[in-house]
Write an enzyme that holds these catalytic residues in place. Sequence first.
Site, short mmCIF file in Angstrom:
data_model
loop_
_atom_site.label_atom_id
_atom_site.label_comp_id
_atom_site.label_asym_id
_atom_site.label_seq_id
_atom_site.Cartn_x
_atom_site.Cartn_y
_atom_site.Cartn_z
N SER A 101 45.27 48.36 33.46
CA SER A 101 44.52 48.52 34.66
C SER A 101 44.46 49.85 35.25
O SER A 101 44.84 50.81 34.37
CB SER A 101 44.92 47.64 35.75
OG SER A 101 46.19 48.05 35.75
N GLU A 135 31.25 55.84 35.94
CA GLU A 135 30.87 54.44 35.46
C GLU A 135 30.86 53.41 36.69
O GLU A 135 32.11 53.66 37.33
CB GLU A 135 31.46 54.02 34.17
CG GLU A 135 31.41 54.65 32.69
CD GLU A 135 32.23 54.00 31.98
OE1 GLU A 135 32.89 52.94 31.88
OE2 GLU A 135 32.18 54.76 30.78
N LYS A 137 31.90 50.62 38.75
CA LYS A 137 33.02 49.52 38.47
C LYS A 137 32.42 48.16 38.78
O LYS A 137 32.32 47.59 39.94
CB LYS A 137 34.34 49.85 39.11
CG LYS A 137 35.69 48.95 38.64
CD LYS A 137 36.64 49.72 39.52
CE LYS A 137 38.09 48.73 39.16
NZ LYS A 137 37.88 47.51 39.60
N ASP A 139 32.31 44.36 39.32
CA ASP A 139 33.19 43.28 39.79
C ASP A 139 33.17 42.02 39.13
O ASP A 139 32.61 41.08 39.53
CB ASP A 139 33.24 43.29 41.17
CG ASP A 139 34.48 42.51 41.84
OD1 ASP A 139 35.45 42.14 41.28
OD2 ASP A 139 34.34 42.44 43.22
N TYR A 246 31.96 49.06 27.96
CA TYR A 246 32.57 50.38 28.49
C TYR A 246 33.69 51.11 27.71
O TYR A 246 34.16 51.91 28.00
CB TYR A 246 32.79 50.31 30.20
CG TYR A 246 33.70 49.41 30.44
CD1 TYR A 246 35.04 49.11 30.30
CD2 TYR A 246 33.03 48.15 31.53
CE1 TYR A 246 35.95 48.23 30.54
CE2 TYR A 246 34.22 47.39 31.85
CZ TYR A 246 35.48 47.35 31.26
OH TYR A 246 36.26 46.29 31.79
N LYS A 310 36.39 58.63 33.75
CA LYS A 310 37.17 58.86 32.47
C LYS A 310 37.02 60.18 32.11
O LYS A 310 35.73 60.66 31.92
CB LYS A 310 36.67 57.71 31.47
CG LYS A 310 36.68 56.26 32.02
CD LYS A 310 36.01 55.27 30.91
CE LYS A 310 36.29 53.85 31.46
NZ LYS A 310 35.43 52.95 30.91
N LYS A 334 37.50 53.66 44.75
CA LYS A 334 36.94 52.22 45.43
C LYS A 334 36.01 52.57 46.51
O LYS A 334 36.19 53.34 47.30
CB LYS A 334 37.98 51.52 45.83
CG LYS A 334 39.27 51.37 44.81
CD LYS A 334 38.78 50.43 43.88
CE LYS A 334 38.54 49.22 43.93
NZ LYS A 334 39.86 48.18 43.92
N CYS A 428 47.54 19.14 65.16
CA CYS A 428 46.40 19.12 63.91
C CYS A 428 45.40 18.49 64.32
O CYS A 428 45.37 17.30 64.74
CB CYS A 428 47.34 18.50 62.82
SG CYS A 428 46.47 18.12 61.51
N CYS A 431 45.29 14.99 62.12
CA CYS A 431 46.34 13.72 62.24
C CYS A 431 46.98 13.98 63.81
O CYS A 431 47.86 12.93 64.15
CB CYS A 431 47.36 13.86 61.40
SG CYS A 431 48.57 15.04 61.49
N CYS A 446 50.71 21.89 60.36
CA CYS A 446 50.87 20.72 60.91
C CYS A 446 52.13 20.06 60.41
O CYS A 446 52.60 20.28 59.18
CB CYS A 446 49.68 19.90 60.48
SG CYS A 446 50.17 18.11 60.30
N CYS A 452 49.73 12.99 57.42
CA CYS A 452 48.32 13.88 57.79
C CYS A 452 47.40 13.65 56.77
O CYS A 452 47.72 13.75 55.67
CB CYS A 452 48.91 15.40 58.10
SG CYS A 452 47.31 16.25 58.18
S1 IVH Z 1 38.08 51.00 31.92
C1 IVH Z 1 42.47 51.51 30.62
N1 IVH Z 1 35.64 50.92 32.99
O1 IVH Z 1 38.17 47.38 36.22
C2 IVH Z 1 41.33 51.30 31.47
N2 IVH Z 1 37.22 49.30 33.79
O2 IVH Z 1 41.20 48.21 37.20
C3 IVH Z 1 40.58 50.21 30.98
N3 IVH Z 1 36.13 47.67 35.23
O3 IVH Z 1 40.21 45.61 34.09
C4 IVH Z 1 39.36 49.78 31.85
N4 IVH Z 1 34.29 48.44 35.25
O4 IVH Z 1 38.03 44.94 34.64
C5 IVH Z 1 36.74 50.18 33.15
N5 IVH Z 1 33.37 50.92 33.75
C6 IVH Z 1 34.71 50.35 33.62
C7 IVH Z 1 34.93 49.10 34.48
C8 IVH Z 1 36.18 48.68 34.31
C9 IVH Z 1 34.87 47.42 35.79
C10 IVH Z 1 37.38 46.83 35.62
C11 IVH Z 1 37.96 46.30 34.33
C12 IVH Z 1 39.40 46.52 34.60
C13 IVH Z 1 39.54 46.92 36.02
C14 IVH Z 1 40.58 48.21 36.01
#
Ligand code: IVH
Length: 702
Positions: A101, A135, A137, A139, A246, A310, A334, A428, A431, A446, A452
Amino acid sequence: MNAEHASDTPNLPDLPALPETSTEARKQHAEISDRIRSFNEAYYINDEPLVPDAEYDALFNRLIELETHYPTLKKNSPTQEVGAAPADGFAKVKHSRPMLSLGNAFSREDIVDFLSRIRRFLSLTAHSPVEVVGEPKIDGLSLSLRYENRQLVTAATRGDGSEGEDVTANVAHIGDIPQTLPDDAPDVVEIRGEVYMARSAFQKLNEVQAAANAKTFANPRNAAAGSLRQLDPTISAKRPLRFFAYSFGELSESLAQTQWDFLHKVEGWGFVTNPLTRLLNDADEIMAFYEDLGKQRPDLDYDIDGIVYKVNDFELQLRLGFVSRSPRWAIAHKFPAEQARTRINAIEVQVGRTGALTPVARLEPVTVGGVVVSNATLHNRDEIERLGVRVGDMVVIQRAGDVIPQVVEVILDERPDNTVDYAFPDHCPKCNSHAMREEGEAVTRCTGGLICPAQAVERLKHFVSRNAFDIDGMGAKNVEAFFDKGWVQSPADIFRLEDNHADEIRKLEGWGEKSATKLFDGINERRTIGLDRFIYALGIRQIGQATAKLLARHYTSIGQWRAAIVDANQADSDALRELINIDQIGPGVAKDLIEFMAESHNKDVLDDLESVLNIQDVEAPQVSDSPVNGKTVVFTGKLELFSRNEAKVKAESLGAKVAGSVSAKTDYLVAGPGAGSKLKKAEELGVTVLDEQGWLDLVATA
Ligand code: IVH
């Protein structure tokens, strides 16, 4: 877990004071670890986040803080793990390179720090350029696609980062995922990226689900997760999933020298990369891109929760390496949660499986970041008081992508004249039992226990749910209907339905001979169940799938487990020490378990269940020399020599995996009379086909 910055979301949990002794620290660490693990499990396995991101982050940060003071606590800590172990039901795939992550950034300062850390590590001067790729991110859920000899061979979810779930059959219909690569691709290629559902597709899917009285999803991410992680690939096939590439895992040859060139290369192979990706050279450019993308965000047809930066040059990435769970060469910047204004039409209090009363605001429907929202959680009594919220108020709500929308603030200037303070119920609503708040707890519960109806029905829904008994034909709707009629009051009643209410069920509106038989078959198939699923199905507070498995493996049989937990109810007993010493089980979990077992009506429920079920021991299976160990077997046709369930149990006890459909990975198809399309497919794929006797002969040698 996607984390929003603490200051974006004001309702932080009341963290206990920092401990002063190592014993206190250990205790606090164990308690918070238990909670984090149950949150992880809800989020990663059940696709249902339990807490707002800020609350998760505050607890997670406390673990890190404790570990800084007491480094030995790091061992077996959730801070050292990514996500949650894969769920039952899917084959496991070991990732050739871990799926990790990212660290988070929330401000310009964090970005400047990120760039300085990189320069310092690489011994670059303070202002030398560091080129990064920015890039969006996405969701969604990360996915790793493995191609061997230019053919897609496995698609795996992230799971706990080292082992994920095999969802190969489920990605066959995702148009953004090529099944084959062109001739110039190396022999081994792993492409990683994000599976997601477009906002527009999510909205449509929910309309269709609602019209069919089926489960609707809270947000596009949950819809994507629920669709990808379907045990039945024909359902996945109908869901409009998409994929952005990605990153990569194992490669037998390098594809490029930079991230930028890598993205272009795979685009040429038919993958989709995000069109908003940019090359950026310094903190100013990064911040300008962040502002710009932030403005575009509400109009995009997919959820993004930030930007990933990156380092572009792979050689530099290699030198920078990783710090524990995340790369030093990348960071996630974020975005704050998306917000909107609307009016509260009503406040309703829901009662959950463990009796927790949760106030929910019913809203005038409003679009938040492309998704229509009509409910928001108010969490608990304190939160209502903190916000000072009243029915009729205009409020700001926010949707953080992966959690239930929340009310953030009341717009007091627009409060209508006739509103009154909201009185949180002290009984509650279902009940009428007294509702109580335990010391130090935020939730009001409750006290009705099983009398309940709300708790009873929620427990029953949990009992039959996918990761518990997974009873075919017994969804939430039927549980409610049978409960209301008084036919199913406690879990064991489900297994007496056929004896006691078969005729009445056949006569119900929408039911008939066929559907009733199907339901009874589904129930009977589950009379034999593993101890781990059984424990999970009981819905004991804090006992999620992972903990249930730990308990089952440790105590191995239902008898030993029950006896040990009863014995553990003695302070200073060996049984209590043994329980707490099980790796990953803390005092908080032990307490909930012991209390559950001490409750007399729970004892009755367990006795009753034992009388109608065959609860199988969980033992480290000695299967390594069985002829079907590690093989995938499919049963099809009308089986006459044994039941499907018997065959499945036998196959699994010998180390085989039983699958529902035939693919290139199937080792044996066992075909009874009348086998059709599966037999044809197996023959086309060259899978070994056995008749029932052939199967019996094969396993007789085990
Ligand atoms: S790179 C070692 N690139 O974000 C790094 N992650 O918090 C590998 N995600 O698990 C992740 N867009 O599910 C990367 N352009 C992007 C992304 C991305 C979404 C998510 C992914 C990852 C999480 C990391």
